[in-house]
Design an enzyme around this catalytic site. Sequence first.
Site, PDB file in Angstrom:
ATOM      1  N   LYS A  71       0.916  -1.176  -0.130  1.00  0.00           N
ATOM      2  CA  LYS A  71       0.198   0.102   0.217  1.00  0.00           C
ATOM      3  C   LYS A  71       0.771   1.361  -0.210  1.00  0.00           C
ATOM      4  O   LYS A  71       0.422   2.168  -0.759  1.00  0.00           O
ATOM      5  CB  LYS A  71      -0.809   0.056   1.074  1.00  0.00           C
ATOM      6  CG  LYS A  71      -2.191  -0.997   1.189  1.00  0.00           C
ATOM      7  CD  LYS A  71      -2.987  -0.546   2.192  1.00  0.00           C
ATOM      8  CE  LYS A  71      -4.487  -1.543   1.935  1.00  0.00           C
ATOM      9  NZ  LYS A  71      -5.448  -1.186   3.184  1.00  0.00           N
TER      10      LYS A  71
ATOM     11  N   LYS B 119      -5.232  -8.568  -6.780  1.00  0.00           N
ATOM     12  CA  LYS B 119      -6.425  -9.030  -6.190  1.00  0.00           C
ATOM     13  C   LYS B 119      -7.563  -7.964  -6.488  1.00  0.00           C
ATOM     14  O   LYS B 119      -7.328  -6.858  -6.779  1.00  0.00           O
ATOM     15  CB  LYS B 119      -6.219  -9.287  -4.742  1.00  0.00           C
ATOM     16  CG  LYS B 119      -6.518  -8.183  -3.843  1.00  0.00           C
ATOM     17  CD  LYS B 119      -6.743  -8.642  -2.521  1.00  0.00           C
ATOM     18  CE  LYS B 119      -6.806  -6.927  -1.677  1.00  0.00           C
ATOM     19  NZ  LYS B 119      -7.427  -7.011  -0.383  1.00  0.00           N
TER      20      LYS B 119
ATOM     21  N   LYS C  71     -11.563  -2.784  -3.502  1.00  0.00           N
ATOM     22  CA  LYS C  71     -12.610  -1.880  -3.362  1.00  0.00           C
ATOM     23  C   LYS C  71     -11.952  -0.605  -3.860  1.00  0.00           C
ATOM     24  O   LYS C  71     -12.641   0.314  -4.686  1.00  0.00           O
ATOM     25  CB  LYS C  71     -12.832  -1.362  -2.082  1.00  0.00           C
ATOM     26  CG  LYS C  71     -13.439  -2.365  -1.252  1.00  0.00           C
ATOM     27  CD  LYS C  71     -13.776  -1.790   0.074  1.00  0.00           C
ATOM     28  CE  LYS C  71     -14.566  -2.677   1.158  1.00  0.00           C
ATOM     29  NZ  LYS C  71     -13.856  -3.341   2.044  1.00  0.00           N
TER      30      LYS C  71
HETATM   31  P1  AMP Z   1     -11.390  -5.554   3.181  1.00  0.00           P
HETATM   32  O1  AMP Z   1     -12.174  -5.030   2.011  1.00  0.00           O
HETATM   33  O2  AMP Z   1      -9.857  -5.207   2.788  1.00  0.00           O
HETATM   34  O3  AMP Z   1     -11.561  -5.054   4.606  1.00  0.00           O
HETATM   35  O4  AMP Z   1     -11.314  -7.216   3.126  1.00  0.00           O
HETATM   36  C1  AMP Z   1     -12.550  -7.538   4.087  1.00  0.00           C
HETATM   37  C2  AMP Z   1     -12.403  -9.096   3.724  1.00  0.00           C
HETATM   38  O5  AMP Z   1     -12.642  -9.502   2.556  1.00  0.00           O
HETATM   39  C3  AMP Z   1     -10.856  -9.790   4.192  1.00  0.00           C
HETATM   40  O6  AMP Z   1     -11.212 -11.023   4.944  1.00  0.00           O
HETATM   41  C4  AMP Z   1     -10.372 -10.050   3.187  1.00  0.00           C
HETATM   42  O7  AMP Z   1      -9.484 -11.248   3.204  1.00  0.00           O
HETATM   43  C5  AMP Z   1     -11.446 -10.244   2.211  1.00  0.00           C
HETATM   44  N1  AMP Z   1     -11.306  -9.960   0.744  1.00  0.00           N
HETATM   45  C6  AMP Z   1     -10.922  -8.808   0.296  1.00  0.00           C
HETATM   46  N2  AMP Z   1     -10.961  -8.772  -1.162  1.00  0.00           N
HETATM   47  C7  AMP Z   1     -10.642 -10.226  -1.563  1.00  0.00           C
HETATM   48  C8  AMP Z   1     -10.412 -10.941  -2.730  1.00  0.00           C
HETATM   49  N3  AMP Z   1     -10.332 -10.196  -3.999  1.00  0.00           N
HETATM   50  N4  AMP Z   1     -10.338 -12.107  -2.710  1.00  0.00           N
HETATM   51  C9  AMP Z   1     -10.939 -12.735  -1.575  1.00  0.00           C
HETATM   52  N5  AMP Z   1     -11.154 -12.217  -0.416  1.00  0.00           N
HETATM   53  C10 AMP Z   1     -11.157 -10.916  -0.195  1.00  0.00           C
END
Ligand code: AMP
Length: 341
Positions: A119, A202, A205
């Site tokens: 990041k 990956k 958002k």
């Molecule tokens: P975040 O949006 O970064 O807060 O992620 C929230 C949850 O979603 C965490 O458990 C991440 O590991 C999962 N997550 C976010 N993006 C992905 C993705 N592209 N594939 C699988 N899991 C994801």
Amino acid sequence: MTESRFAPRIFSGIKPSGGLTLGNYLGAIKRFVEAQDRGGAETIFCVVDLHAITVWQDPAELRAATREVAAGFLAAGIDPERSILFNQSRVSAHAELGWIFNCVARLGWMNRMTQFKEKAGKNAEAQSLGLYAYPSLMAADILLYHATHVPVGEDQKQHVELTRDIAGKFNHDYGVDFFPLPEPVIEGPAMRVMNLRDGTRKMSKSGESDMERINMTDDAATIAKKFQKARTDAAPLPATVAELEGRPEARNLVEIYAALAGITPQAVLDRHGGAGWGAFKPALAELAVETLSPVSREMARLMADPTEIDRLLARGAERARALAQPILERTFDIVGLVRGG
Ligand code: AMP
Ligand code: TRP
């Protein structure tokens, strides 16, 4: 130390740093709902707004995203009675235990966190101190409830390992057996949903182009268009999973299909092996619309009444506080912070 003296408790969180993506849904929320419905463990889910502000968030957008993520949990099937659902900043014990853990975690450990490096990029000096300390706050989220299991996507594995290191060092330094060493739970075909335009990154958002992700609020036509334009190679779908090796975009679309349908990637290939993208992509889009539209419709319904979402979050926070406060008080006591009088 034995971990078995801790009752099974599941904790996980999602940042309201934008709307929910298909990666959040398949890699996290859908699995949270399965864990809740399986029973046998208390389930606690958190919209981690304090984590979101480690990078700049417009206040109005942060409020909207917090409610959207909460709506996503509810629409996907998190029951605010059977599980505890709340936003992090309402339970101040998270920030307080986070500070204690800032004094336990070592700089050397933080410097190994690959997510910070990714990041921050070349511009680490300009990042907030909060972004650097982020994994220590995450450890506090988990350990504040003595959680034993943490369902997350692959990208969060290192942070849960750091949580174990923090728990272990705290227990060792103070000569106690107070915090459990929580297990990351990373399973299923969608533990790492990739970007639709680049199968080596990956789906997130915050990626620059909206075409690289499926948002939970996308309508059917948008979902179909994004899968239609998803990058692929020229070869048709192979017959076996082993042949997806070295084909990240193909692998990603097969895994998304598998996760949506609730079958294995091999079962997808048993059905579609030999097909070209011209046939597979519309089948995938149709399955995605069919699976996601009930969830996105329910999200829209819930988001039309933000007062009700806030009320549910406030109620969840009250229940979370009741679990967290005694653990925080005991931690302060172990550390030697005077509380009596
Ligand atoms: P975040 O949006 O970064 O807060 O992620 C929230 C949850 O979603 C965490 O458990 C991440 O590991 C999962 N997550 C976010 N993006 C992905 C993705 N592209 N594939 C699988 N899991 C994801
Ligand atoms: N760091 C996680 C992410 O970016 C979100 C998170 C914060 C979390 N606290 C947590 C996940 C505690 C699991 C448990 O996805």
